[in-house]
Enzyme design. Structure first.
Site, PDB file in Angstrom:
ATOM      1  N   HIS A 385      -7.559   3.174  13.140  1.00  0.00           N
ATOM      2  CA  HIS A 385      -6.888   3.617  11.903  1.00  0.00           C
ATOM      3  C   HIS A 385      -7.824   4.230  10.878  1.00  0.00           C
ATOM      4  O   HIS A 385      -7.432   4.371   9.726  1.00  0.00           O
ATOM      5  CB  HIS A 385      -6.191   2.431  11.234  1.00  0.00           C
ATOM      6  N   LYS A 576      -0.181   5.062  -3.572  1.00  0.00           N
ATOM      7  CA  LYS A 576      -0.942   4.663  -2.391  1.00  0.00           C
ATOM      8  C   LYS A 576      -2.052   3.734  -2.874  1.00  0.00           C
ATOM      9  O   LYS A 576      -2.279   3.624  -4.077  1.00  0.00           O
ATOM     10  CB  LYS A 576      -1.544   5.873  -1.680  1.00  0.00           C
ATOM     11  N   ARG A 577      -2.744   3.060  -1.957  1.00  0.00           N
ATOM     12  CA  ARG A 577      -3.852   2.225  -2.391  1.00  0.00           C
ATOM     13  C   ARG A 577      -4.864   3.061  -3.186  1.00  0.00           C
ATOM     14  O   ARG A 577      -5.002   4.268  -2.954  1.00  0.00           O
ATOM     15  CB  ARG A 577      -4.542   1.576  -1.191  1.00  0.00           C
ATOM     16  N   LYS A 582      -9.125   8.713  -1.327  1.00  0.00           N
ATOM     17  CA  LYS A 582      -7.788   9.261  -1.583  1.00  0.00           C
ATOM     18  C   LYS A 582      -7.786  10.166  -2.820  1.00  0.00           C
ATOM     19  O   LYS A 582      -6.891  10.955  -3.022  1.00  0.00           O
ATOM     20  CB  LYS A 582      -6.769   8.131  -1.721  1.00  0.00           C
ATOM     21  N   THR A 686       1.155   7.759   5.740  1.00  0.00           N
ATOM     22  CA  THR A 686       2.577   7.695   6.075  1.00  0.00           C
ATOM     23  C   THR A 686       3.407   7.942   4.825  1.00  0.00           C
ATOM     24  O   THR A 686       4.557   8.352   4.915  1.00  0.00           O
ATOM     25  CB  THR A 686       2.958   6.322   6.673  1.00  0.00           C
ATOM     26  N   LYS A 690       7.116   9.964   4.131  1.00  0.00           N
ATOM     27  CA  LYS A 690       8.272   9.449   3.385  1.00  0.00           C
ATOM     28  C   LYS A 690       8.714  10.467   2.335  1.00  0.00           C
ATOM     29  O   LYS A 690       9.911  10.701   2.143  1.00  0.00           O
ATOM     30  CB  LYS A 690       7.919   8.127   2.691  1.00  0.00           C
TER      31      LYS A 690
HETATM   32  C1  LIG Z   1       3.942   3.923   2.843  1.00  0.00           C
HETATM   33  C2  LIG Z   1       3.249   2.951   1.991  1.00  0.00           C
HETATM   34  C3  LIG Z   1       1.859   2.978   1.890  1.00  0.00           C
HETATM   35  C4  LIG Z   1       1.002   4.016   2.590  1.00  0.00           C
HETATM   36  O1  LIG Z   1       0.837   5.121   1.730  1.00  0.00           O
HETATM   37  P1  LIG Z   1      -0.263   6.267   2.042  1.00  0.00           P
HETATM   38  O2  LIG Z   1       0.062   7.319   1.039  1.00  0.00           O
HETATM   39  O3  LIG Z   1      -0.010   6.723   3.440  1.00  0.00           O
HETATM   40  O4  LIG Z   1      -1.576   5.644   1.859  1.00  0.00           O
HETATM   41  C5  LIG Z   1       1.242   2.061   1.074  1.00  0.00           C
HETATM   42  N1  LIG Z   1       1.954   1.144   0.396  1.00  0.00           N
HETATM   43  C6  LIG Z   1       3.297   1.091   0.453  1.00  0.00           C
HETATM   44  C7  LIG Z   1       4.025   0.074  -0.340  1.00  0.00           C
HETATM   45  C8  LIG Z   1       3.995   1.980   1.260  1.00  0.00           C
HETATM   46  O5  LIG Z   1       5.331   1.905   1.340  1.00  0.00           O
END
Ligand SMILES: *Cc1c(COP(=O)(O)O)cnc(C)c1O
Length: 841
Positions: A385, A576-577, A582, A686, A690
């Protein structure tokens, strides 16, 4: 290993009620799927399980009774599928993941079992608003971010696609911390998600597995005079399984997620208790139970924590034991194990399962080493990952040898034999041997878990095309050469049930109206929307859905945090984190640039396209720079939101505690999706998927799955900026000089200077100095190098957004062309490329 002797009697199939007993065949009766049936079952649960009358019941009582009622409807299917999976003689998947970021369960389980309408009406009959009960549920935050959410999407798809499978993980008593802000700075609160009870789980203490730690190994001669090794552990804990239902969507399937909880071993306690030391007995209990106490709030940097290694071994040993003892029939010929199971390793966290299976096969089941290794190599597959070298997990030989001495021996032998084979192939190329060794020597002797997984796994996959390519070319090139055909790609996906159907009900209705039902389980059908993108009426209806989602979000944020989304604003979202790779800082520089231009009078406020910037991000508690960045975002918001000069046309909002529940509200409302990592650093992402599936346009770099999103949706419907991965590499090799960008780009200089001046910290220049000097002198993620390209791309965004109708068309095309990103497709790829499992009977 295996169950302790006291326990084995109660779980041994021989002691179960025989299948020939007449009552064993009695079917479980589901309550009638009518409003009357539902009301009766609900009231019965309220009275008999919660022990309250309707008139005296709290929302929590009602929520728990409602969850119980949904469970009752799923139960017959669940029990049926459990015996079906035990009876199935073909191959199944054990998905091993240290994290499952599930999100709330109630709505998902209502949807899967087609009970939403009946439940809503039934509760209304009892004078209860189901929406109030929805809010009672505390989501199980048993994961950090993308990796844990991926596991949750995958078990949803596995159930929906009727793949015989079980998810295995850890039932952390405290999940990811709850984030609050004090003076703009992150404060972590414990996440007591179990405090009100957990209606979706079924504990099975009678099926506990005993897990051992510590001690030493010894050799002995068995009855046949063969010298063997065995492990004499020093201490044990019990792993108690908690089963969760994982209902498939509208297919009548209910799979199982089995999460393990640590309990002090009876034998261990008793010994101490007998010695009369009560306090010591309690201390031992606390010690044992610490193993499943908290989720490590780390995303991509390993913590050299002994407890974490204990957690990893604890859950994989319990899972393997469970599969061998309880799923396989008695007397199963273990040489056939690869025909029955594939253990999918979600990152390196469960990789200690490899020596564990070897230990069980060789030491406990008496299988000869080579045969055991041949079995093991077919039973595992590994998903990588990351690309960040610091995120590749290693364990010091010291620690591993202390905690799991027999496993360390096994790892050494695996490595010796592997390196022999490498020598045979490549000659005595010592550099290469050292580079490929599972044991690293610097800065201390350690086990490289990714290498172990790669050597043991039948397949190794990355999580997006670019990531898999870089994995083969840059991270593990020697292994790719040595194991031709072992590496493959499976691009991540997200479940459309949760992230479209539940999160965006109005969009879901619009799609169903246009395309008919069925797209929820066959997401490529979204292609059909391309035709509708050309239809002005449809575009208007889409725009109305988006507008309504913004209103919904605005009311959530108002109620939840007392913050206001700008009326009629573009919603520009980065959730995101928090991590430097990022590049939330790039987003901050864009905002500060816009603000500075208005403040200095260069741009009139009336000339800017009104935007609300929404951030959501947790920082690992020990990650100082990430916490500085959170502080800065809040500080910028504080200043910008209250400065009359921007006339309310720029707003910066940072609702705390980003989690799945908040994601489900924010993403459907977004216009613009920020996916701005440095190319070559984000494995897949991911969140990006979304957003695209909910009709947000992406501004993004050519990184992770952004590459695939852009290819699918088309350049006209995606705002690409920044260096490509090869350009990043070239610049880094040449020597990245951030100050050159600072000096040559006036907008950048002014934005940086404004931050450095203390304008966002009450005049105190020291507060954000660490960020400024990091960007100028020490930034591995080259924020300043992509700044001008990013600002230009944002100007293109403004221009495009000014034409709402064309924007809507692009948004619809994003949805239409993103069906590929369903996690159902990911699972189909795993079946085809990695697992080769047949469908369930
Ligand atoms: C989808 C999701 C992530 C992943 O987000 P990235 O932009 O791909 O890092 C992190 N936290 C939550 C709560 C999510 O639903």
């Amino acid at each position: 290993m295996g169950v302790s002797e006291e326990n084995s009697a109660s779980v041994s199939p021989a002691h179960r009620l025989g299948a020939t007993h007449p009552l064993a065949l009695a079917p479980v009766i589901s309550p009638p799927a009518t409003v009357d049936g539902f009301v009766r079952q609900f009231l019965q649960n309220l009275n008999f399980d919660q022990g309250v009358a309707l008139s005296d019941s709290s929302s929590t009582d009602q929520y728990l009774a409602l969850a119980g009622t949904v469970r009752d409807y799923l139960m017959a299917r669940w029990l049926d599928d459990q015996s079906r999976q035990r009876a199935q003689q073909s191959k199944g998947v054990c998905y091993l993941s240290a994290e499952y970021l599930l999100g709330r369960q109630l709505d998902n389980n209502l949807l899967a079992s087609r009970l939403t309408d009946i439940a809503t009406e039934s509760l209304a009959k009892c004078g209860i608003d189901i929406d109030v009960l929805r809010q009672v549920e505390v989501e199980p935050g048993l994961g950090n971010g993308g990796l844990g959410r991926l596991a949750a999407c995958f078990i949803d798809s596995l159930a929906t696609m009727s793949v015989p499978s079980t998810g295995y993980g850890i039932r952390y008593e405290y999940g990811i911390f709850r984030q609050t802000f004090i003076d703009g700075q992150q404060v972590e609160q414990p996440d007591a998600w179990l405090a009100l009870g957990s209606p979706w789980e079924f504990p099975h203490p009678e099926a506990a597995q005993q897990i051992s730690f510590g001690g030493h190994t010894e050799t002995y001669d068995d009855e046949d005079g063969v010298t063997r090794s065995r492990w004499i552990p020093a201490w044990h804990v019990q792993a108690v399984p908690y089963n969760y239902m994982v209902p498939g969507y509208h297919n009548g399937r209910v799979n199982t997620l089995r999460l393990w909880s640590a309990v002090a071993s009876d034998a261990f306690d008793l010994r101490i208790f007998n010695s009369g030391d009560y306090e010591e007995a309690v201390r031992a209990q606390t010690f044992a139970e610490n193993i499943s106490k908290v989720l490590y709030p780390e995303d991509s940097t390993p913590q050299g924590k002994e407890l974490r290694l204990q957690q990893q071994y604890f859950f994989v040993a319990a899972s393997i034991g469970d599969f061998l003892d309880n799923v396989l029939p008695e007397g199963f010929d273990l040489s056939k194990l690869p025909d029955r199971v594939i253990f999918q390793l979600n990152d390196t966290h469960p990789v200690i399962a490899v020596p564990e299976l070897m230990r069980v096969l060789v030491d406990e089941r008496g299988i000869e080493w080579d045969a055991a290794w041949a079995i093991t190599q077919q039973c595992f597959a590994y998903t990588c990952h990351t690309l960040l070298p610091e995120a590749l997990e290693v364990w010091s030989v010291d620690l591993l040898g202390r905690l799991l001495p027999r496993h360390l021996e096994i790892i050494y032998r695996i490595n010796d034999e592997f390196l022999l084979a490498v020598r045979e192939r490549f000659g005595d190329d010592e550099l290469r041997i050292r580079a490929m060794s599972i044991i690293g020597e610097h800065p201390y002797r350690s086990v490289r878990m990714a290498y172990l997984a790669t050597v043991a796994g039948a397949k190794v996959n990355g999580v997006a095309e670019l990531h898999s390519q870089l994995l083969r070319e840059k991270v593990l090139p020697d292994f790719d050469e040595f194991f031709p055909g072992k590496f493959t790609n499976v691009t991540n996906g997200v479940t459309p049930r949760r992230f479209i159907r539940l999160a965006n009900p109005d969009l879901a209705s619009l799609i169903t109206e246009a395309l008919g039902a069925g797209w929820t389980v066959d997401l490529e059908r979204l292609r059909g929307l391309e035709a509708f993108a050309a239809d002005p009426e449809f575009r208007e209806r889409f725009a109305a859905v988006k507008a309504h989602n913004k209103v919904r979000l605005a009311s959530v944020l108002r109620e939840r945090d007392g913050i206001e989304v700008g009326d009629g604003h573009m919603l520009d979202v980065m959730v995101k984190r928090l991590h430097e790779y990022k590049r939330q800082m790039l987003k901050v520089l864009h905002i500060v640039t816009q603000y500075e231009q208005v403040r200095s009078g260069e741009v009139a406020a009336s000339d800017i396209i009104p935007r609300t910037f929404i951030f959501g991000a947790k920082a690992a508690p020990g990650y100082t720079m990430a916490k500085h960045i959170i502080h800065l975002v809040n500080a910028v918001g504080e200043v910008v939101n209250s400065d009359p000069v921007v006339e309310g046309r720029l707003k910066v909002l940072f609702p705390p505690n980003y989690n799945v529940t908040l994601a489900e509200r924010v993403i459907p409302a977004a216009d613009l999706s920020e996916q701005i990592s440095l190319a070559g650093k984000e494995a897949s992402g991911t969140g990006n998927m979304k957003f695209a599936l909910n009709g947000a346009l992406t501004i993004g770099t050519d990184d992770g799955a952004n590459v695939e999103i852009r290819k699918l949706v088309g350049d006209d419907n995606f705002f690409l900026f920044g260096m490509s991965e090869p350009e990043v590499e070239a610049l880094w090799a040449k020597g990245y000089q951030p100050t050159e960008y600072y000096q040559s780009d006036e907008r950048l200089r002014r934005a940086m200077d404004l931050i450095a001046s203390g304008a966002f910290s009450g005049g105190d220049r020291s507060v954000f100095e660490p960020i400024v000097s990091n960007l100028l002198y020490d930034d591995r993620f080259m924020v300043l190098a992509d700044y001008s390209s990013y600002i230009e791309a944002q100007a293109r965004v403004d221009e495009a957004y000014a034409d709402q109708d064309t924007w809507s068309r692009s948004a619809i095309l994003n949805i239409a062309r993103s069906g590929f990103f369903s996690s159902d497709r990911s699972i189909r790829d795993y079946i085809e490329r990695v697992w080769h499992t047949p469908p369930m009977l």
